[in-house]
Design an enzyme around this catalytic site. Structure first.
Site, PDB file in Angstrom:
ATOM      1  N   SER A  28     -57.641  -4.161 -36.088  1.00 59.79           N
ATOM      2  CA  SER A  28     -58.632  -5.250 -36.094  1.00 59.79           C
ATOM      3  C   SER A  28     -59.493  -5.240 -37.341  1.00 59.79           C
ATOM      4  CB  SER A  28     -59.602  -5.096 -34.928  1.00 59.79           C
ATOM      5  OG  SER A  28     -58.979  -5.284 -33.742  1.00 59.79           O
TER       6      SER A  28
ATOM      7  N   ALA B 103     -66.053  -0.741 -30.301  1.00 59.19           N
ATOM      8  CA  ALA B 103     -65.065   0.331 -30.142  1.00 59.19           C
ATOM      9  C   ALA B 103     -63.626  -0.161 -30.338  1.00 59.19           C
ATOM     10  CB  ALA B 103     -65.206   0.935 -28.740  1.00 59.19           C
TER      11      ALA B 103
ATOM     12  N   GLY C  89     -63.806   0.911 -33.487  1.00 62.40           N
ATOM     13  CA  GLY C  89     -64.591   0.970 -34.727  1.00 62.40           C
ATOM     14  C   GLY C  89     -63.977   0.349 -35.970  1.00 62.40           C
TER      15      GLY C  89
ATOM     16  N   ASP D 268     -74.934  -3.485 -23.187  1.00 63.11           N
ATOM     17  CA  ASP D 268     -74.248  -4.776 -23.076  1.00 63.11           C
ATOM     18  C   ASP D 268     -74.571  -5.617 -24.307  1.00 63.11           C
ATOM     19  OD1 ASP D 268     -73.321  -7.292 -22.488  1.00 63.11           O
ATOM     20  OD2 ASP D 268     -74.180  -7.370 -20.470  1.00 63.11           O
TER      21      ASP D 268
ATOM     22  N   LYS E  19     -62.373 -16.231 -28.957  1.00 61.68           N
ATOM     23  CA  LYS E  19     -61.018 -15.978 -28.428  1.00 61.68           C
ATOM     24  C   LYS E  19     -60.531 -17.237 -27.722  1.00 61.68           C
ATOM     25  CE  LYS E  19     -61.922 -11.712 -29.586  1.00 61.68           C
ATOM     26  NZ  LYS E  19     -61.238 -10.925 -30.603  1.00 61.68           N
TER      27      LYS E  19
HETATM   28  N1  SAM Z   1     -63.628  -4.875 -33.379  1.00 61.75           N
HETATM   29  C1  SAM Z   1     -63.147  -3.678 -32.682  1.00 61.75           C
HETATM   30  C2  SAM Z   1     -62.398  -2.843 -33.685  1.00 61.75           C
HETATM   31  O1  SAM Z   1     -62.156  -3.308 -34.789  1.00 61.75           O
HETATM   32  O2  SAM Z   1     -62.065  -1.699 -33.364  1.00 61.75           O
HETATM   33  C3  SAM Z   1     -62.289  -4.034 -31.503  1.00 61.75           C
HETATM   34  C4  SAM Z   1     -63.080  -4.702 -30.428  1.00 61.75           C
HETATM   35  S1  SAM Z   1     -62.196  -4.983 -28.934  1.00 61.75           S
HETATM   36  C5  SAM Z   1     -61.241  -6.393 -29.299  1.00 61.75           C
HETATM   37  C6  SAM Z   1     -63.432  -5.592 -27.860  1.00 61.75           C
HETATM   38  C7  SAM Z   1     -64.455  -4.560 -27.430  1.00 61.75           C
HETATM   39  O3  SAM Z   1     -65.517  -5.259 -26.781  1.00 61.75           O
HETATM   40  C8  SAM Z   1     -63.957  -3.525 -26.438  1.00 61.75           C
HETATM   41  O4  SAM Z   1     -64.102  -2.239 -26.996  1.00 61.75           O
HETATM   42  C9  SAM Z   1     -64.846  -3.704 -25.208  1.00 61.75           C
HETATM   43  O5  SAM Z   1     -65.241  -2.459 -24.632  1.00 61.75           O
HETATM   44  C10 SAM Z   1     -66.062  -4.387 -25.815  1.00 61.75           C
HETATM   45  N2  SAM Z   1     -66.867  -5.197 -24.886  1.00 61.75           N
HETATM   46  C11 SAM Z   1     -66.467  -6.059 -23.925  1.00 61.75           C
HETATM   47  N3  SAM Z   1     -67.553  -6.603 -23.313  1.00 61.75           N
HETATM   48  C12 SAM Z   1     -68.643  -6.084 -23.919  1.00 61.75           C
HETATM   49  C13 SAM Z   1     -70.034  -6.252 -23.752  1.00 61.75           C
HETATM   50  N4  SAM Z   1     -70.527  -7.093 -22.827  1.00 61.75           N
HETATM   51  N5  SAM Z   1     -70.878  -5.558 -24.553  1.00 61.75           N
HETATM   52  C14 SAM Z   1     -70.392  -4.712 -25.486  1.00 61.75           C
HETATM   53  N6  SAM Z   1     -69.076  -4.512 -25.687  1.00 61.75           N
HETATM   54  C15 SAM Z   1     -68.209  -5.181 -24.911  1.00 61.75           C
END
Ligand code: SAM
Length: 356
Positions: free
Chosen positions: A189, A222, A224, A261, A306
């Site tokens: 990503s 995450a 990262g 959150d 998305k």
């Molecule tokens: N951009 C990241 C990377 O490059 O590694 C990947 C992100 S992944 C597509 C989406 C992330 O959003 C997941 O790790 C998930 O735990 C987190 N997520 C989902 N809902 C969330 C929320 N309400 N607050 C914070 N994180 C959230």
């Protein structure tokens, strides 16, 4: 009689033709032009044929490539040609002679599909003879205003000729930005944020707008990949996510990981950058980013919408309109861009920069 270009030709990611066709038809209509879009599902390109008899150049200027979401490339085009496999070049030369076009370079391209890739041998074989004939006839020459001729081959016997102009085109073959994956980044990503910066922040401004010591927040961080890009530019990052962050990234000392959150977390002070890659409904993500921008909690933002739904363009258009209207209501001036990037799949990337 000289042939007037009556079409625009746009490239897109295969599977997004309908989204692009709807976008172009909407925007052309708003600009006062009527016409009809043609595309085949999965074909990787869309033609927009004008209804009147005015050349397509005016509409091309009215719809700059950077203002379009789903287009990778934008050309003023002639009618598509069906060729015989015995003599492909003559009809091409004839159509070009009628158009009166001159240009400084010639790019032969194919749609970004498997069928397109299979045509690489053909375009390679044609390039020398084509260029030398065009140079002989004076169409391919130096000092032709930076114009470029594009030949989009959709089959061995089907080609469409288009022309592009500096300042309103992608300078990348096929309009596709290919980036090398940085080995130490924790997820693929990471390339989405890097591509967003290439797209929305002019290179000479990187040292000022993506500067060491800046403060950023990464919502849904995450493991990262996006945080890695921010850290790589020397920024300090609030990484908001319940999931685990990459250990090497945490060891840099530039990341504060908060298991909160992302939709409710508020920054302790004004930040330079907000980035967000949370997978959720586009309207929910837009509303959250809107709150940040209206309160001026960051100077610039990059976030993804998305798009798992069938009709993507109306969803994107509605989100962008809500954001624009909300910022206008409170008098926050901003530049807003939205593009379907090469590293985006079923999503688009939005960039906002507040103007003080
Ligand atoms: N951009 C990241 C990377 O490059 O590694 C990947 C992100 S992944 C597509 C989406 C992330 O959003 C997941 O790790 C998930 O735990 C987190 N997520 C989902 N809902 C969330 C929320 N309400 N607050 C914070 N994180 C959230």
């Amino acid at each position: 009689m000289s042939q007037v270009p009556m079409e625009l030709l746009f490239y897109c990611r295969p599977g997004f033709e309908r989204d692009l066709a709807e976008e172009v038809a909407d925007k052309a209509g708003e600009a006062g032009w009527s016409g009809e879009a043609f595309h085949a599902a999965g074909g990787g390109f869309v033609r927009f044929r004008l209804a009147g008899d005015e050349p397509a150049n005016g509409l091309h200027r009215a719809l700059p490539l950077r203002s379009l979401v789903f287009a990778r490339q934008s050309l003023v085009a002639l009618s598509p040609l069906s060729l015989s496999r015995e003599d492909r070049l003559s009809p091409i030369l004839e159509q070009l002679a009628e158009s009166g076009w001159s240009f400084e370079s010639v790019w032969q391209e194919t749609p970004d599909t498997n069928d397109g890739k299979a045509l690489a041998g053909l375009t390679k074989a044609l390039s020398r003879p084509l260029e030398s004939l065009l140079a002989k006839r004076g169409a391919l020459r130096r000092k032709a205003g930076g114009r470029r001729l594009h030949l989009l081959w959709s089959a061995g016997d089907r080609v469409q000729l288009g022309i592009s102009f500096p300042g309103n085109r992608s300078e990348l073959p096929g309009g596709i930005r290919r980036l090398r994956f940085p080995q130490s980044a924790p997820s693929r990503s990471t390339l989405k944020l890097e591509e967003a910066w290439h797209e929305f922040v002019p290179r000479p401004e990187w040292d000022e707008r993506l500067a060491e010591g800046m403060q950023a927040a990464d919502l849904g961080a995450a493991p990262g990949g996006w945080t890695w890009q921010l850290v790589h530019r020397g920024m300090h990052v609030y990484a908001i996510d319940n999931g685990p962050m990459n250990k090497a990234l945490m060891a840099t000392g530039q990341v504060e990981h908060l298991r909160e959150d992302g939709f409710v977390w508020e920054p302790p002070y004004r930040l330079d950058w907000l980035v967000c890659d949370i997978v959720d409904r586009p309207a929910r993500v837009e509303a959250m980013v809107e709150r940040w921008l209206v309160r001026r909690w960051c100077r610039e933002a990059v976030f993804n919408l998305k798009l798992p739904m069938k009709r993507r363009w109306p969803e994107v258009a509605a989100c962008l309109q809500r954001l624009e209207e909300a910022l206008a209501r409170v008098g926050v001036a901003a530049e807003i861009g939205c593009r379907h990037l090469n590293h985006d799949r079923e999503e688009v990337t939005v960039h906002v920069r507040l103007l003080e």
